[in-house]
Enzyme design. Structure first.
Site, PDB file in Angstrom:
ATOM      1  N   TYR A 134       0.983  -1.193  -0.710  1.00 25.44           N
ATOM      2  CA  TYR A 134      -0.002  -0.001  -0.266  1.00 25.44           C
ATOM      3  C   TYR A 134       0.982   1.490  -0.103  1.00 25.44           C
ATOM      4  O   TYR A 134       0.054   1.862  -1.218  1.00 25.44           O
ATOM      5  CB  TYR A 134      -0.773   0.359   0.852  1.00 25.44           C
ATOM      6  CG  TYR A 134      -1.538   1.098   1.767  1.00 25.44           C
ATOM      7  CD1 TYR A 134      -2.116   1.646   0.990  1.00 25.44           C
ATOM      8  CD2 TYR A 134      -1.051   2.152   2.481  1.00 25.44           C
ATOM      9  CE1 TYR A 134      -3.771   2.782   1.197  1.00 25.44           C
ATOM     10  CE2 TYR A 134      -1.891   3.336   2.961  1.00 25.44           C
ATOM     11  CZ  TYR A 134      -3.037   3.608   2.022  1.00 25.44           C
ATOM     12  OH  TYR A 134      -3.702   4.437   2.159  1.00 25.44           O
ATOM     13  N   LYS A 138       1.495   4.394  -2.930  1.00 29.84           N
ATOM     14  CA  LYS A 138       1.583   5.590  -1.955  1.00 29.84           C
ATOM     15  C   LYS A 138       3.332   6.872  -2.937  1.00 29.84           C
ATOM     16  O   LYS A 138       2.501   7.961  -3.294  1.00 29.84           O
ATOM     17  CB  LYS A 138       1.134   6.276  -1.140  1.00 29.84           C
ATOM     18  CG  LYS A 138      -0.412   6.241  -0.262  1.00 29.84           C
ATOM     19  CD  LYS A 138      -1.253   6.109  -1.109  1.00 29.84           C
ATOM     20  CE  LYS A 138      -2.877   5.803  -0.945  1.00 29.84           C
ATOM     21  NZ  LYS A 138      -3.840   6.407  -1.634  1.00 29.84           N
ATOM     22  N   SER A 163      -4.426   9.966  10.463  1.00 28.36           N
ATOM     23  CA  SER A 163      -5.468   8.926  10.405  1.00 28.36           C
ATOM     24  C   SER A 163      -6.338   9.761  10.497  1.00 28.36           C
ATOM     25  O   SER A 163      -7.203  10.373  11.433  1.00 28.36           O
ATOM     26  CB  SER A 163      -5.221   8.405  11.731  1.00 28.36           C
ATOM     27  OG  SER A 163      -4.176   7.589  11.962  1.00 28.36           O
TER      28      SER A 163
HETATM   29  C1  15L Z   1      -3.960   4.852   6.214  1.00 29.28           C
HETATM   30  O1  15L Z   1      -2.894   5.563   5.570  1.00 29.28           O
HETATM   31  C2  15L Z   1      -5.008   3.782   6.165  1.00 29.28           C
HETATM   32  O2  15L Z   1      -5.816   4.026   4.600  1.00 29.28           O
HETATM   33  C3  15L Z   1      -5.747   4.243   7.229  1.00 29.28           C
HETATM   34  O3  15L Z   1      -6.522   2.774   6.564  1.00 29.28           O
HETATM   35  C4  15L Z   1      -5.221   4.338   8.348  1.00 29.28           C
HETATM   36  O4  15L Z   1      -4.723   3.097   8.129  1.00 29.28           O
HETATM   37  C5  15L Z   1      -4.242   5.522   8.269  1.00 29.28           C
HETATM   38  O5  15L Z   1      -3.212   5.786   7.095  1.00 29.28           O
HETATM   39  C6  15L Z   1      -3.181   6.009   9.255  1.00 29.28           C
HETATM   40  O6  15L Z   1      -1.688   5.429   9.433  1.00 29.28           O
HETATM   41  O7  15L Z   1      -3.654   5.420  10.093  1.00 29.28           O
END
Ligand code: 15L
Length: 267
Positions: A134, A138, A163
């Site tokens: 993931y 990004k 978050s």
């Molecule tokens: C993110 O990018 C996620 O979409 C989310 O589900 C959380 O994990 C968030 O980061 C985070 O770091 O709290």
């Protein structure tokens, strides 16, 4: 303005708040919106369908791209939805002459970055250091944004979101929370900033315990109003005071950097 991933967590918040700030919304998702509002234009399409995206973005002043897989998953799922999807959004914007794209990046693009010994962490000091597939998606998102800004002159603002949730539910989120109101305010600033070119900014609220520097986000016009601190006492009572050497608190990506996020999802 077109919002992708409009039915999702952040999309739903933005659809509630951006119209009050003067934005007319065209809301795109792969599923019909369960809660379309009066005056809201709807498009049901997949962001990885380039032809559909060119049509969807036509005439929009900007695109806010939120669609995709929002946590760790298989490489096939993450790379298709998040990397191919971001390419299609940017390429569609270029072909249709849409001048600005706001990209929902994530702190997980830099997740293995350690907390500085002192002071706040600037975006420029948090280079790509993904903590998951993931996070890699990004990093690719930010790289694609940079390419389209430099090569084709699009304004591209990447938001390294912390978050985004109604309220903080862990002690890490006392630092990383981005409140619903501040989600709206951050995206609004990214849409309005005069000629941002290519920009990468953290997206968190004005949390007392934040350690990601908001100077660059504030320079875009972001004025956070919320702070996670009022939730601290209750969260610390349940989970204990954050241990600064625990990777959850000592690295940008928190839990995502732990062995439990090893690529078992592909097994
Ligand atoms: C993110 O990018 C996620 O979409 C989310 O589900 C959380 O994990 C968030 O980061 C985070 O770091 O709290």
């Amino acid at each position: 303005m077109l919002v992708t991933g409009a039915a999702g967590r952040i999309g739903t918040v933005l659809r509630g708040g951006l119209p009050e700030r003067g934005w007319a919304l065209r809301s795109l998702d792969v599923v019909p919106l369960p809660d379309a509002r009066p005056g809201e234009e709807q498009v049901v399409a997949d962001v990885t369908d380039l032809a559909a995206m060119v049509e969807a973005v036509s005439g929009a002043a900007a695109v806010v791209h939120l669609a995709g897989v929002s946590g760790e998953s298989t490489w096939a799922a993450v790379s298709h939805a998040n990397i191919e999807g971001t390419y299609c959004v940017l390429e569609a914007a270029r072909r249709a002459g849409v001048p600005r794209v706001v990209l929902a990046s994530s702190n997980h693009a830099t997740g293995f970055t350690p907390r500085p010994d002192a002071g706040l962490l600037r975006e420029a000091d948090a280079l790509p250091r993904p903590d998951t597939y993931y996070g890699v998606s990004k990093v690719a998102m930010e790289a694609l944004g940079s390419l389209y800004a430099d090569r084709y002159g699009l304004d591209v603002v990447c938001l390294r979101i912390g978050s985004a949730s109604p309220e903080p539910t862990t002690t890490r989120q006392l630092s990383t929370w981005l409140s619903p109101r501040d989600q709206v305010s951050l995206v609004d600033a990214a849409l309005r900033a005069p000629s941002p070119g290519f920009a990468v900014v953290w997206g968190v609220s004005a949390n007392t315990r934040a350690w990601w520097d908001l100077t660059a986000a504030r320079a875009l016009g972001y004025e956070p109003v919320d702070d996670a601190e009022p939730y601290a006492e209750a969260l610390v009572e349940v989970h204990g005071e954050p241990d600064p050497v625990d990777p959850v608190h000592a690295r940008v990506g928190g839990e995502f950097t732990l062995p439990s996020f090893d690529a078992e999802v592909d097994a």
